[in-house]
Design a protein around this motif. Structure first.
Motif, PDB file in Angstrom:
ATOM      1  N   PHE A 637       0.832  -1.210   0.000  1.00  0.00           N
ATOM      2  CA  PHE A 637       0.000   0.000   0.000  1.00  0.00           C
ATOM      3  C   PHE A 637       0.867   1.262   0.000  1.00  0.00           C
ATOM      4  N   LEU A 638       1.904   1.260   0.839  1.00  0.00           N
ATOM      5  CA  LEU A 638       2.793   2.423   0.891  1.00  0.00           C
ATOM      6  C   LEU A 638       3.493   2.638  -0.448  1.00  0.00           C
ATOM      7  N   LEU A 639       3.908   1.554  -1.082  1.00  0.00           N
ATOM      8  CA  LEU A 639       4.533   1.663  -2.399  1.00  0.00           C
ATOM      9  C   LEU A 639       3.536   2.187  -3.437  1.00  0.00           C
ATOM     10  N   ALA A 640       2.281   1.771  -3.329  1.00  0.00           N
ATOM     11  CA  ALA A 640       1.250   2.275  -4.244  1.00  0.00           C
ATOM     12  C   ALA A 640       1.068   3.777  -4.054  1.00  0.00           C
ATOM     13  N   THR A 641       1.146   4.210  -2.811  1.00  0.00           N
ATOM     14  CA  THR A 641       1.057   5.648  -2.521  1.00  0.00           C
ATOM     15  C   THR A 641       2.194   6.400  -3.188  1.00  0.00           C
ATOM     16  N   VAL A 642       3.402   5.868  -3.054  1.00  0.00           N
ATOM     17  CA  VAL A 642       4.578   6.507  -3.669  1.00  0.00           C
ATOM     18  C   VAL A 642       4.438   6.539  -5.192  1.00  0.00           C
ATOM     19  N   ALA A 643       3.958   5.439  -5.766  1.00  0.00           N
ATOM     20  CA  ALA A 643       3.834   5.359  -7.225  1.00  0.00           C
ATOM     21  C   ALA A 643       2.874   6.411  -7.758  1.00  0.00           C
ATOM     22  N   VAL A 644       1.754   6.604  -7.084  1.00  0.00           N
ATOM     23  CA  VAL A 644       0.762   7.589  -7.526  1.00  0.00           C
ATOM     24  C   VAL A 644       1.307   9.011  -7.384  1.00  0.00           C
ATOM     25  N   VAL A 645       1.947   9.295  -6.256  1.00  0.00           N
ATOM     26  CA  VAL A 645       2.499  10.637  -6.037  1.00  0.00           C
ATOM     27  C   VAL A 645       3.599  10.928  -7.046  1.00  0.00           C
ATOM     28  N   ARG A 646       4.453   9.950  -7.271  1.00  0.00           N
ATOM     29  CA  ARG A 646       5.535  10.124  -8.257  1.00  0.00           C
ATOM     30  C   ARG A 646       4.963  10.450  -9.634  1.00  0.00           C
ATOM     31  N   ARG A 647       3.957   9.686 -10.042  1.00  0.00           N
ATOM     32  CA  ARG A 647       3.346   9.910 -11.352  1.00  0.00           C
ATOM     33  C   ARG A 647       2.775  11.319 -11.468  1.00  0.00           C
ATOM     34  N   GLU A 648       2.065  11.771 -10.433  1.00  0.00           N
ATOM     35  CA  GLU A 648       1.441  13.089 -10.488  1.00  0.00           C
ATOM     36  C   GLU A 648       2.469  14.215 -10.398  1.00  0.00           C
ATOM     37  N   LEU A 649       3.547  14.004  -9.642  1.00  0.00           N
ATOM     38  CA  LEU A 649       4.616  15.006  -9.609  1.00  0.00           C
ATOM     39  C   LEU A 649       5.247  15.165 -10.984  1.00  0.00           C
ATOM     40  N   ILE A 650       5.590  14.051 -11.614  1.00  0.00           N
ATOM     41  CA  ILE A 650       6.209  14.105 -12.946  1.00  0.00           C
ATOM     42  C   ILE A 650       5.248  14.725 -13.952  1.00  0.00           C
ATOM     43  N   ARG A 651       3.966  14.365 -13.844  1.00  0.00           N
ATOM     44  CA  ARG A 651       2.951  14.865 -14.782  1.00  0.00           C
ATOM     45  C   ARG A 651       2.763  16.377 -14.635  1.00  0.00           C
ATOM     46  N   THR A 652       2.645  16.850 -13.402  1.00  0.00           N
ATOM     47  CA  THR A 652       2.416  18.278 -13.198  1.00  0.00           C
ATOM     48  C   THR A 652       3.662  19.095 -13.500  1.00  0.00           C
ATOM     49  N   LEU A 653       4.825  18.576 -13.161  1.00  0.00           N
ATOM     50  CA  LEU A 653       6.059  19.271 -13.513  1.00  0.00           C
ATOM     51  C   LEU A 653       6.201  19.382 -15.030  1.00  0.00           C
ATOM     52  N   ALA A 654       5.807  18.340 -15.749  1.00  0.00           N
ATOM     53  CA  ALA A 654       5.873  18.379 -17.217  1.00  0.00           C
ATOM     54  C   ALA A 654       4.996  19.480 -17.779  1.00  0.00           C
ATOM     55  N   VAL A 655       3.831  19.712 -17.166  1.00  0.00           N
ATOM     56  CA  VAL A 655       2.962  20.799 -17.613  1.00  0.00           C
ATOM     57  C   VAL A 655       3.642  22.149 -17.378  1.00  0.00           C
ATOM     58  N   MET A 656       4.507  22.203 -16.387  1.00  0.00           N
ATOM     59  CA  MET A 656       5.284  23.423 -16.138  1.00  0.00           C
ATOM     60  C   MET A 656       6.546  23.482 -16.997  1.00  0.00           C
ATOM     61  N   GLY A 657       6.760  22.454 -17.832  1.00  0.00           N
ATOM     62  CA  GLY A 657       7.947  22.424 -18.685  1.00  0.00           C
ATOM     63  C   GLY A 657       9.197  21.979 -17.961  1.00  0.00           C
ATOM     64  N   ILE A 658       9.026  21.247 -16.857  1.00  0.00           N
ATOM     65  CA  ILE A 658      10.151  20.825 -16.016  1.00  0.00           C
ATOM     66  C   ILE A 658      10.285  19.309 -16.083  1.00  0.00           C
ATOM     67  N   THR A 659      11.489  18.833 -16.359  1.00  0.00           N
ATOM     68  CA  THR A 659      11.751  17.393 -16.378  1.00  0.00           C
ATOM     69  C   THR A 659      12.416  16.977 -15.075  1.00  0.00           C
ATOM     70  N   VAL A 660      12.371  15.679 -14.803  1.00  0.00           N
ATOM     71  CA  VAL A 660      12.928  15.152 -13.555  1.00  0.00           C
ATOM     72  C   VAL A 660      14.212  14.389 -13.860  1.00  0.00           C
ATOM     73  N   PRO A 661      15.337  14.799 -13.279  1.00  0.00           N
ATOM     74  CA  PRO A 661      16.604  14.095 -13.526  1.00  0.00           C
ATOM     75  C   PRO A 661      16.618  12.718 -12.859  1.00  0.00           C
ATOM     76  N   PRO A 662      17.549  11.844 -13.265  1.00  0.00           N
ATOM     77  CA  PRO A 662      17.623  10.510 -12.652  1.00  0.00           C
ATOM     78  C   PRO A 662      18.090  10.561 -11.199  1.00  0.00           C
ATOM     79  N   VAL A 663      18.984  11.503 -10.895  1.00  0.00           N
ATOM     80  CA  VAL A 663      19.470  11.669  -9.517  1.00  0.00           C
ATOM     81  C   VAL A 663      19.666  13.157  -9.262  1.00  0.00           C
ATOM     82  N   MET A 664      19.772  13.498  -7.975  1.00  0.00           N
ATOM     83  CA  MET A 664      20.049  14.897  -7.606  1.00  0.00           C
ATOM     84  C   MET A 664      20.973  14.923  -6.385  1.00  0.00           C
TER      85      MET A 664
END
Length: 664
Positions: A637-664
């Motif tokens: 369940f916790l992993l499912a939570t992370v997966a959904v949040v990750r997807r929405e973060l990447i999706r919304t950042l993309a709408v802002m024209g921002i990509t996510v690097p592999p590491v930081m």
């Protein structure tokens, strides 16, 4: 899903009220978000219905709860004093839908939207202020496309205006260069930088002797003559600078479909056609005396018309009363040259398909994805996309151009095109300045008074400002130092790519997080911070989510889709579950927030949403040891939570024209 459920809830409550009171004229029903999830997920204020229904708000709320019937996705409704209907979402239903990434069908309005942004004068390098315009415009395009709208992106090129004339004056009268010498310079790297310095020198040259400005007027007139050598020089300079602008914007992943130029508006007689229509409709009048003698003028937007009777009948051609000089906007100067607003009126008539004329088109610039950017021409290619004749227009232009924009709108109304005027939106924004610290880092000498200011204004004419490419270079270099120290094991190419992603993310987020009607004081340190309301902070949250799955040896892209069998009800029930539910709820609101951004023409709402999602996730990450969770079902369940949040973060950042690097 949140937006979809909100619409369904509002519709069924409205229908319930209408069934009980079919004759009543009911106000709009508003669905709000409670300040805390403990109070519910939706709140409907009932007060507006008390008067038309002749009932106390609490009585109405109780009646709705009793009569509305089951609503899929709604767990319960509660009546709360002094007159609210608080609604709780079925958490298991919502979580299952989110995990499966369900996208309910929604009606999308028809008609193409035209977004015009950037519109940088092609006389010198793009600067930091232009970046705010371009980032706002590009993000708004991404918002519209996310919502399913068809969008054309245009970048208007004023290649016959005063700014281009000034650079022509600089080359031909100050530096006394031949056309061949200018052409040779234009082929060198960063020709736009050369023009930047020259433009500042021309401004100083005008100040030295007022007579020098007569040369500007002569040059401006000569540029409008397509057959003149001056026009050829102006075209050479503006095309070379325009290519540099496109290269600069490409670094930010900003592209355009079409580049309409002012020269074609003149040479293809767009203005002549518009001029005739404006005169025939009485929108323009000729001044034979006073300070505007010899000019064609129209009434400034917002000033009263004395001849109300003629306007009331719709016969605008009868409006012949004298317009006071203070209320006049000069459209055609006494020397016959057309002002910026006049050409803009003609251009916008073309945008809406109201002019009866069209450009010729030719390919101008090809992006790495093989997409072509077209430019206007007097003769062009027969096979080209269709531009213009759109349903809605959004012009991203700074607030200082409000009067000019309103004048164009009033011209459309005066011509009888009221519907077009209603679908014309001036997407205005305020300027970008520098913090004193940022100005000092860029090498500018500041007085003690300057150092005490909250921001330092920039000026292209004075040569004081930040070139867009310089800003990008410095941001990337600063990010690279951080990446080098954190990830020395990566190759130089990998570290450079990551630094670029961080720098672009920092810049775009910084330009978007402040509401567009606020002045931005740019600061390197603040923009690049990995903490607080910044692009790197949001990117880092997505990187952290990805790293969890990397360590778990699981693919996050498919994990949430396979999580339908989880017991969401058990894990999202109870007081202790509210914190995790708040994260799921925020993840469900992407479409809701994007709709809000479009309706208000305010992308800052999306930046706030991304920051909140990143904050909630980071708090969740620190409170829950996901990979070491002993209960396997709880871990899934916790992993499912992370997966959904990750997807929405990447999706919304993309709408802002921002990509996510592999590491930081």
């Amino acid at each position: 899903m949140y937006r979809h459920l909100e619409h369904r809830l509002a519709q069924q409550v409205r229908e319930c009220l209408q069934r009980r009171n079919p004759e009543a004229a009911l106000p709009n029903l508003v669905v709000e978000q409670p300040p805390k999830v403990e109070l519910g997920d939706f709140a409907i204020p009932i007060f507006p219905f008390a008067k038309p229904l002749h009932l106390a708000p609490l009585k109405i709320a109780e009646a709705i709860r009793a009569d509305v019937g089951p609503i899929e996705g709604v767990a319960e409704m509660q009546v709360a004093p002094p007159g609210y209907l608080n609604v709780r979402i079925d958490r298991a239903w919502m979580a299952a839908a989110l995990s499966a990434d369900q996208k309910p069908q929604t009606g999308t309005p028809s008609g193409k939207i035209l977004v015009e942004h950037s519109s940088i004068n092609p006389n010198k390098a793009a600067h930091i202020g232009h970046l705010r315009n371009a980032i706002l415009g590009d993000t708004f395009v991404r918002l519209l496309r996310f919502a399913g709208r068809e969008v054309d992106i245009q970048n208007y090129i004023d290649n016959t205006g005063v700014q281009v004339a000034d650079v022509v004056v600089g080359f031909t009268h100050i530096e006394k260069k031949s056309r061949a010498e200018i052409e040779s310079l234009a082929q060198r790297p960063r020709f736009d930088y050369y023009c930047w310095d020259l433009y500042a020198r021309v401004s100083q040259w005008y100040e030295q002797d007022p007579q020098n400005k007569q040369i500007r007027l002569q040059t401006l007139h000569a540029i409008e003559d397509a057959a003149s050598d001056t026009a050829a020089v102006a075209d050479l300079i503006s095309v070379a600078v325009l290519r540099r602008h496109l290269e600069t914007m490409e670094r930010l992943d900003i592209e355009y479909d079409f580049l309409p130029r002012e020269s074609e508006i003149l040479h293809l007689h767009f203005w002549d056609s518009a001029f005739t229509k404006l005169k025939d409709a009485g929108v323009l009048t000729f001044e034979s005396e006073g300070k505007n003698k010899g000019c064609w003028v129209m009434r400034r937007a917002g000033t009263a018309k004395a001849n109300a009777a003629a306007e009331a009948t719709g016969n605008t051609g009868e409006i012949t009363e004298q317009i006071s000089e203070d209320d006049q906007k000069v459209i055609v100067r006494s020397n016959g040259t057309v002002g910026y607003v006049g050409k803009d009126i003609a251009y916008h008539m073309w945008k809406f398909g109201l002019l009866g004329r069209d450009f010729a088109y030719r390919k101008f610039y090809r992006y790495p994805n093989n997409r072509d950017c077209w430019i206007s021409a007097t003769t062009g290619e027969s096979d080209h996309p269709h531009f213009g004749s759109v349903a809605e227009i959004y012009n991203v232009i700074d607030a200082r151009q409000s009067e000019a924009q309103n004048t164009v709108i009033e011209a459309l109304r005066g011509l009888g095109h009221g519907e077009a005027a209603e679908h014309y939106t001036h997407f205005s924004y305020e300027m970008v300045a520098l913090t004193p610290r940022c100005a000092a880092e860029l090498g500018y000498t500041l007085s003690e008074e300057d150092k005490a200011r909250s921001y330092i204004e920039v000026s292209g004419r004075k040569g004081f400002g930040v070139k867009a490419d310089d800003l990008l270079d410095q941001l990337i270099a600063s990010a690279k130092k951080e990446v080098d120290s954190r990830h020395p094991q990566l190759s130089e190419t990998e570290r450079q790519q990551i630094a670029t992603q961080i720098a672009i993310g920092a810049l775009r987020y910084f330009m978007l997080k402040v509401t567009k009607q606020s002045v931005i004081a740019f600061d390197f340190k603040e923009a690049l911070s990995f903490e607080g309301e910044t692009g790197p902070y949001a990117q880092y949250a997505a990187v952290r989510a990805t790293s969890i799955f990397r360590k778990a040896g699981t693919d996050p892209e498919t994990f949430s889709l396979d999580a339908a069998g989880l017991d969401f009800a058990k894990n999202l029930t109870g007081e202790s579950a509210d914190e995790i539910w708040e994260l799921w709820l925020a993840s469900s609101q992407t479409s809701y927030v994007i709709d809000k951004c479009i309706a208000t023409t305010e992308p800052a709402h999306l930046a706030k949403h991304v920051f909140r999602l990143a904050q909630l996730f980071n708090a969740f990450y620190h409170r829950h040891p996901i990979l070491s969770e002993a209960d396997e079902k709880r871990k899934q369940f916790l992993l499912a939570t992370v997966a959904v949040v990750r997807r929405e973060l990447i999706r919304t950042l993309a709408v802002m024209g921002i990509t996510v690097p592999p590491v930081m």
